[in-house]
Design an enzyme around this catalytic site. Structure first.
Site, PDB file in Angstrom:
ATOM      1  N   LYS A 116       0.866  -1.103  -0.177  1.00 31.81           N
ATOM      2  CA  LYS A 116       0.164  -0.071  -0.044  1.00 31.81           C
ATOM      3  C   LYS A 116       0.738   1.422   0.074  1.00 31.81           C
ATOM      4  CE  LYS A 116      -4.541  -1.675   0.888  1.00 31.81           C
ATOM      5  NZ  LYS A 116      -5.621  -1.622   1.611  1.00 31.81           N
ATOM      6  N   LYS A 198      -4.368  -9.689  -6.778  1.00 35.79           N
ATOM      7  CA  LYS A 198      -5.727  -9.872  -6.171  1.00 35.79           C
ATOM      8  C   LYS A 198      -6.649  -8.794  -6.757  1.00 35.79           C
ATOM      9  CE  LYS A 198      -6.526  -7.788  -1.796  1.00 35.79           C
ATOM     10  NZ  LYS A 198      -6.824  -7.232  -0.723  1.00 35.79           N
ATOM     11  N   LYS A 201     -11.005  -3.617  -4.238  1.00 39.24           N
ATOM     12  CA  LYS A 201     -12.179  -2.489  -4.430  1.00 39.24           C
ATOM     13  C   LYS A 201     -11.651  -1.301  -4.996  1.00 39.24           C
ATOM     14  CE  LYS A 201     -14.058  -2.901   0.350  1.00 39.24           C
ATOM     15  NZ  LYS A 201     -12.451  -2.971   1.278  1.00 39.24           N
TER      16      LYS A 201
END
Ligand code: AQP
Length: 332
Positions: A116, A198, A201
């Site tokens: 992230k 992956k 969202k």
């Protein structure tokens, strides 16, 4: 729900967009299956969402929508405790205490933080780094035995266990040491566009993510465009990640094993297979969409659910916090 001798389950998702097929297959679909055997607590972890910047108005709406999405997935608000994390202050209180019992080296090893912070170079905040400690607090507050999550959360869960064991060794048996509950198939649904990544969202490429709220046309289009390979054989293996991913979605939604699916599509092209996958997803999500629309038109019912959920959650959380404060030696 009576707090009998059943073991506790805790899990959550962060309202940073809307629920994806990954969130659903990896986690939420399995939450529903546990509601009779366990005391289940499912949180909308809004505090976690702040690790990325949120527009206050949109955030509020997203949180309410998330609650409606949880319920539309079939979670029963009577059988389960469903609440917003920010409504139960004990989460942040315990997070601070646990952060003083977590080592920098442990947090430095977290792959989600590395990924992230790579993705959001402009906003590598301290919350992103200490995220797993808040997550440990979420879990340990409820004396959780099992945490149903997707594969990506395994490392965070292991850290929660280490923190619980360390804390218990220092202050006495306070926390139940939790175990993860990761599905054998579907624990990591991949992006339709980059099947080695992956499904997420917040993926910039929306075509890679199936949102539960996508319209039927959009779902069909996304699945038809899913990246595959040139082998032309529907087979479940790591050489054909795109097809493997679609087979995983097919299998988890229909409960048909992958061998059966391979047999069914032997000699048929990818076109027919993708069309069927799309149909299965659309059919599966039809009741979700209807229920979601109904719930969003009945906001009062949503307010009742989150208020009651917070009250019930707080009662359990406070019991744990009393023990924690006491054993640490804080003056009452
Ligand atoms: N692709 C996935 N396959 C299987 N399980 C998944 N989960 C997430 N993505 C997949 C599981 O869903 C639960 C809730 O996840 P989260 O909302 O806490 O956030 P996340 O893991 O960071 O999911 P996203 O979709 O990738 O969100 P963003 O884009 O906001 O970071 C967890 O149990 C997770 O394992």
């Amino acid at each position: 729900m009576s707090m009998d001798n059943k073991k506790m389950i805790f899990s959550g998702a962060q309202p940073t967009g809307s629920l994806t097929m990954g969130n659903y297959i990896g986690a939420i679909k399995n939450w529903k299956a546990l509601e009779d055997e366990y005391n289940c607590i499912y949180s909308i972890v809004d505090l976690h969402s702040l690790t990325a910047r949120q527009d206050p108005k949109k955030f509020k709406e997203m949180c309410i929508s998330f609650l409606a999405q949880y319920l539309a997935c079939g979670l029963d608000a009577k059988k389960n405790i469903i609440f917003f994390q920010s409504h139960v202050r004990q989460h942040t209180e315990l997070a601070w205490i646990l952060s003083c019992h977590t080592y920098l080296g442990e947090l430095n090893r977290m792959t989600q933080f590395k990924e992230k912070s790579e993705k959001h170079r402009e906003n590598i905040n301290a919350g992103l780094f200490t995220y797993p400690v808040l997550q440990a607090a979420d879990i340990l507050l409820y004396q959780t035995s099992k945490v149903p999550v997707g594969e990506d959360q395994k490392q965070h869960l292991e850290l929660s266990r280490d923190i619980a064991i360390r804390f218990n060794n220092t202050y006495g048996e306070i926390f139940v040491v939790p175990e993860h509950h990761i599905p054998k198939i579907g624990a990591k649904i991949m992006s339709l566009q980059e099947p080695n990544k992956k499904m997420s969202k917040s993926d910039e490429n929306m075509n890679g993510t199936i949102f539960l709220m996508d319209t039927e046309q959009v779902t069909l289009k996304k699945i038809k465009r899913a990246v595959t390979d040139d082998r032309g054989k529907v087979a479940y293996n790591d050489e054909q990640l795109g097809i493997k991913n679609l087979m995983t979605i097919y299998s988890t939604l229909t409960k048909e094993c992958v061998e059966k699916i391979e047999e069914k599509y032997a000699g048929k092209g990818y076109g027919a297979f993708k069309k069927d996958v799309a149909e299965i997803v659309i059919e599966h999500l039809r009741p979700f969409r209807a229920k979601y629309a109904e719930l969003m038109n009945n906001r009062e019912c949503l307010v009742d659910v989150y208020k009651e959920g917070a009250e019930r959650a707080e009662e359990i959380a406070e019991k744990t916090m009393k023990k924690v404060r006491d054993n640490i030696g804080f003056i009452k």
